[in-house]
Design a protein around this motif. Sequence first.
Motif, PDB file in Angstrom:
ATOM      1  N   GLN A  46      -5.399   8.478  -4.579  1.00 21.03           N
ATOM      2  CA  GLN A  46      -6.158   7.226  -4.493  1.00 21.03           C
ATOM      3  C   GLN A  46      -6.304   6.761  -3.047  1.00 21.03           C
ATOM      4  N   ALA A  47      -5.232   6.966  -2.266  1.00 18.28           N
ATOM      5  CA  ALA A  47      -5.287   6.606  -0.842  1.00 18.28           C
ATOM      6  C   ALA A  47      -6.365   7.429  -0.145  1.00 18.28           C
ATOM      7  N   GLN A  48      -6.474   8.685  -0.564  1.00 14.63           N
ATOM      8  CA  GLN A  48      -7.489   9.579  -0.010  1.00 14.63           C
ATOM      9  C   GLN A  48      -8.896   9.054  -0.310  1.00 14.63           C
ATOM     10  N   ARG A  49      -9.097   8.658  -1.572  1.00 10.34           N
ATOM     11  CA  ARG A  49     -10.416   8.151  -1.974  1.00 10.34           C
ATOM     12  C   ARG A  49     -10.743   6.847  -1.260  1.00 10.34           C
ATOM     13  N   MET A  50      -9.735   5.981  -1.131  1.00 12.89           N
ATOM     14  CA  MET A  50      -9.979   4.711  -0.461  1.00 12.89           C
ATOM     15  C   MET A  50     -10.303   4.927   1.016  1.00 12.89           C
ATOM     16  N   SER A  51      -9.643   5.922   1.616  1.00 13.44           N
ATOM     17  CA  SER A  51      -9.924   6.177   3.036  1.00 13.44           C
ATOM     18  C   SER A  51     -11.349   6.713   3.208  1.00 13.44           C
TER      19      SER A  51
ATOM     20  N   ASP B  93      -7.623   5.831   6.699  1.00 17.69           N
ATOM     21  CA  ASP B  93      -6.521   6.777   6.859  1.00 17.69           C
ATOM     22  C   ASP B  93      -5.555   6.592   5.679  1.00 17.69           C
ATOM     23  N   PRO B  94      -5.343   7.639   4.885  1.00 16.40           N
ATOM     24  CA  PRO B  94      -4.516   7.504   3.674  1.00 16.40           C
ATOM     25  C   PRO B  94      -3.115   6.947   3.946  1.00 16.40           C
ATOM     26  N   ASN B  95      -2.466   7.401   5.029  1.00 14.84           N
ATOM     27  CA  ASN B  95      -1.104   6.925   5.314  1.00 14.84           C
ATOM     28  C   ASN B  95      -1.065   5.441   5.639  1.00 14.84           C
ATOM     29  N   ARG B  96      -2.037   5.019   6.444  1.00 16.20           N
ATOM     30  CA  ARG B  96      -2.083   3.597   6.793  1.00 16.20           C
ATOM     31  C   ARG B  96      -2.347   2.759   5.546  1.00 16.20           C
ATOM     32  N   LEU B  97      -3.212   3.263   4.643  1.00 16.11           N
ATOM     33  CA  LEU B  97      -3.511   2.530   3.418  1.00 16.11           C
ATOM     34  C   LEU B  97      -2.284   2.440   2.517  1.00 16.11           C
ATOM     35  N   ARG B  98      -1.485   3.501   2.517  1.00 15.53           N
ATOM     36  CA  ARG B  98      -0.260   3.481   1.704  1.00 15.53           C
ATOM     37  C   ARG B  98       0.736   2.457   2.271  1.00 15.53           C
ATOM     38  N   LEU B  99       0.800   2.375   3.589  1.00 16.16           N
ATOM     39  CA  LEU B  99       1.660   1.353   4.209  1.00 16.16           C
ATOM     40  C   LEU B  99       1.190  -0.055   3.820  1.00 16.16           C
ATOM     41  N   LEU B 100      -0.129  -0.257   3.909  1.00 15.04           N
ATOM     42  CA  LEU B 100      -0.676  -1.569   3.559  1.00 15.04           C
ATOM     43  C   LEU B 100      -0.429  -1.894   2.091  1.00 15.04           C
ATOM     44  N   SER B 101      -0.523  -0.870   1.228  1.00 14.34           N
ATOM     45  CA  SER B 101      -0.309  -1.113  -0.202  1.00 14.34           C
ATOM     46  C   SER B 101       1.130  -1.562  -0.461  1.00 14.34           C
ATOM     47  N   ALA B 102       2.076  -1.022   0.300  1.00 15.05           N
ATOM     48  CA  ALA B 102       3.471  -1.446   0.159  1.00 15.05           C
ATOM     49  C   ALA B 102       3.644  -2.871   0.676  1.00 15.05           C
ATOM     50  N   LEU B 103       3.013  -3.179   1.815  1.00 19.35           N
ATOM     51  CA  LEU B 103       3.151  -4.507   2.412  1.00 19.35           C
ATOM     52  C   LEU B 103       2.371  -5.567   1.635  1.00 19.35           C
ATOM     53  N   ALA B 104       1.356  -5.134   0.861  1.00 21.33           N
ATOM     54  CA  ALA B 104       0.611  -6.081   0.031  1.00 21.33           C
ATOM     55  C   ALA B 104       1.524  -6.630  -1.057  1.00 21.33           C
ATOM     56  N   HIS B 105       2.564  -5.858  -1.369  1.00 22.12           N
ATOM     57  CA  HIS B 105       3.497  -6.257  -2.421  1.00 22.12           C
ATOM     58  C   HIS B 105       4.592  -7.154  -1.856  1.00 22.12           C
ATOM     59  N   GLN B 106       5.193  -6.752  -0.749  1.00 25.62           N
ATOM     60  CA  GLN B 106       6.235  -7.581  -0.134  1.00 25.62           C
ATOM     61  C   GLN B 106       6.489  -7.215   1.330  1.00 25.62           C
ATOM     62  N   GLU B 107       7.186  -8.096   2.008  1.00 23.58           N
ATOM     63  CA  GLU B 107       7.604  -7.886   3.393  1.00 23.58           C
ATOM     64  C   GLU B 107       8.643  -6.779   3.441  1.00 23.58           C
ATOM     65  N   LEU B 108       8.520  -5.868   4.385  1.00 16.02           N
ATOM     66  CA  LEU B 108       9.490  -4.772   4.463  1.00 16.02           C
ATOM     67  C   LEU B 108       9.777  -4.420   5.913  1.00 16.02           C
ATOM     68  N   CYS B 109      10.971  -3.881   6.150  1.00 14.17           N
ATOM     69  CA  CYS B 109      11.276  -3.411   7.503  1.00 14.17           C
ATOM     70  C   CYS B 109      10.907  -1.929   7.620  1.00 14.17           C
ATOM     71  N   VAL B 110      10.899  -1.433   8.838  1.00 12.27           N
ATOM     72  CA  VAL B 110      10.479  -0.042   9.077  1.00 12.27           C
ATOM     73  C   VAL B 110      11.335   0.943   8.264  1.00 12.27           C
ATOM     74  N   CYS B 111      12.632   0.659   8.196  1.00  9.65           N
ATOM     75  CA  CYS B 111      13.544   1.557   7.473  1.00  9.65           C
ATOM     76  C   CYS B 111      13.152   1.642   5.997  1.00  9.65           C
ATOM     77  N   ASP B 112      12.858   0.470   5.391  1.00 12.51           N
ATOM     78  CA  ASP B 112      12.464   0.441   3.979  1.00 12.51           C
ATOM     79  C   ASP B 112      11.129   1.154   3.781  1.00 12.51           C
ATOM     80  N   LEU B 113      10.181   0.883   4.671  1.00 16.66           N
ATOM     81  CA  LEU B 113       8.855   1.503   4.566  1.00 16.66           C
ATOM     82  C   LEU B 113       8.966   3.022   4.634  1.00 16.66           C
ATOM     83  N   ALA B 114       9.794   3.487   5.577  1.00 19.00           N
ATOM     84  CA  ALA B 114       9.962   4.933   5.736  1.00 19.00           C
ATOM     85  C   ALA B 114      10.558   5.543   4.476  1.00 19.00           C
TER      86      ALA B 114
END
Lengths: 135, 171
Positions: A46-51, B93-114
């Motif tokens: 899904q991340a791929q599609r959104m990107s 960028d899929p990775n950046r979007l995945r980070l944002l999706s986690a932060l959209a849910h709650q505040e997190l530190c770098v260790c938790d995000l990783a």
Amino acid sequence: MKKRTQPKQPPDQPPDQRSDAPNCEEHLVHLEKVRQVQPEILPIDQAQRMSEFFAVLADPSRLRLLSALANRELCVCDLAAAVKMGESAVSHQLRVLRSMRLVKYRREGRNVYYGLADDHVVNLYREVAAHLNEG
Amino acid sequence: MTSHRTNFFRILSKIPIFDYSKEHLNINSDIEMMRLMIMADFSPPEQLELQGSDLPNCETPLVHLDRVRQVQPELLPIPKAQDMAELFSILSDPNRLRLLSALAHQELCVCDLAAALKMSESAVSHQLRTLRTTHLVSYRRIGRNVYYRLACHHVMHLYREATAHLAESTS
């Protein structure tokens, strides 16, 4: 004064860049938080599609076309005149936008009117514009 | 009909060609509009092909002057369009979007995000830096921890609208 132990930083990064994304002084994973957030994380496909979706939006002339369509429907001829592009260039960009279902069209008599596909696209555009105005 | 056409072209040739490269476009110039209208009436044959394709065009190409005038002030200016395009390219960028999706849910530190994303801390830091320079995320210190979150409600809404749009277009 006591000296604080700093977490190790990669040596290739200058200090001013490091300060842009500071990290915890004590590296400790909050397991319960990680468990909570895990189901909320966008799956890789899904991340791929959104990107790909955002990549279509990462083009100034396509964004100008969307801004023209934000409040009204327009035909290709009007769009071309408004954004000062050739009709074939406008058609091409509309096709790309349609492939991501950002725009739709309807026929009325001999004319074909293009508009934003749904409210999500309108809202998306407004939120980005608002974000940029704040920044 | 032929004489009409020659007349049109005669008029057309007398109207100066507009310099599209200049920033200060004077769209309200009626002469320019006239020229666009005349050109639209004598649109090249590729227009006919488009009608048959999946992307239809008007059968009688004609510019609606009133609409074009209306839309002009709302049109995204070119520098703003470029800024917005840059923002979207950061988001593509899929990775950046995945980070944002986690932060959209709650505040997190770098260790938790990783840990949550199964990425290295340095990779997470790197992406957070990019997101921070475009004001998509912000952070705050609590004691010895640094918590990241989405920069403002616009980013949250933006992410939600994109998710909703994609969910609808696949269903």
